[in-house]
Write an enzyme that holds these catalytic residues in place. Structure first.
Site, PDB file in Angstrom:
ATOM      1  NE  ARG A  66      -2.481  -2.395   2.946  1.00 43.26           N
ATOM      2  CZ  ARG A  66      -2.621  -2.538   4.251  1.00 43.26           C
ATOM      3  NH1 ARG A  66      -3.175  -1.585   4.961  1.00 43.26           N
ATOM      4  NH2 ARG A  66      -2.205  -3.631   4.843  1.00 43.26           N
ATOM      5  CD  GLU A 103      -3.091  -4.413  14.281  1.00 43.46           C
ATOM      6  OE1 GLU A 103      -3.077  -3.733  13.244  1.00 43.46           O
ATOM      7  OE2 GLU A 103      -4.040  -4.432  15.081  1.00 43.46           O
TER       8      GLU A 103
END
Ligand SMILES: O=P(O)(O)OC[C@H]1O[C@H](OP(=O)(O)OP(=O)(O)O)[C@H](O)[C@@H]1O
Ligand SMILES: Nc1ncnc2[nH]cnc12
Length: 182
Positions: A66, A103
């Site tokens: 991204r 994460e």
């Protein structure tokens, strides 16, 4: 240049929350609605490019995947070269590699060693700052290549995951700009 009354509000309205993706307990911030809106995507590009102007960057690094979507137009808008930091195994030339945790998992990123050198001032661009594991690995890679990190420009910071607290001590005063805070 984009002139809108409230760019953060516009950007926030185009980010979709997806619960329990890619694993239970994660609230995934999906930027695809923002990318599909040309007014919002242009506003985001312009705002991140303004951040680049203040850092005297000579190159923009985008973090796969991204960070490529956001970083490449920022580099063009700012008149700077774009350097892709890719997931391991995707770059054909001689690379530097760095493993890290994020994460939801772990990974390894790489950069072409010849793309960065002493004297380069690098702005890192990405969509989300969560634990800061990805950004920290990118900082390490850029410095191992001999270049300087002059700033991080992020669309959205997930403050409760502590990325800023992790990165600020290693940024040597370089700015960490997040357009949105959660
Ligand atoms: O702060 P962290 O905990 O390290 O997480 C942030 C990173 O996680 C996402 O990338 P992801 O690895 O999911 O890759 P993608 O862009 O290919 O979806 C996001 O785009 C950041 O690069
Ligand atoms: N919650 C999240 N949403 C989108 N991208 C992420 N990268 C790391 N955590 C994320």
């Amino acid at each position: 240049m984009t002139e809108l009354a409230n760019i953060p509000e516009l950007l926030a309205s185009r980010i979709r929350d997806v619960a329990d993706y890619p694993e239970p307990g994660v609230m995934f911030k999906d930027i695809t609605p923002l990318l599909a809106d040309p007014v919002a995507f242009t506003a985001l590009t312009d705002t991140l490019a303004q951040a680049a102007a203040g850092t005297r960057a000579t190159k923009v690094v985008g973090l796969e995947a991204r960070g490529f979507i956001l970083g490449a137009p920022v580099a063009v808008r700012a008149g700077l070269g774009f350097i892709p930091v890719r997931k391991a195994g995707k770059l054909p030339g001689a690379t530097l590699s760095q493993a890290y945790d994020l994460e939801y998992g772990s990974a390894e990123i790489e950069v072409h060693a010849e793309d960065l050198a002493a004297g380069d001032r690098v702005l890192i661009v990405d969509d989300v700052l969560a634990t800061g594991g990805t950004a920290e690995a990118a900082i390490q890679l850029i410095r191992r290549a001999g270049a300087e990190v002059c700033g991080l420009a992020i669309l959205m910071e997930l403050g409760f995951l502590g990325g800023r607290a992790r990165l600020e001590p290693i940024l040597d005063g370089a700015p960490l700009e997040a357009l949105l805070q959660v």
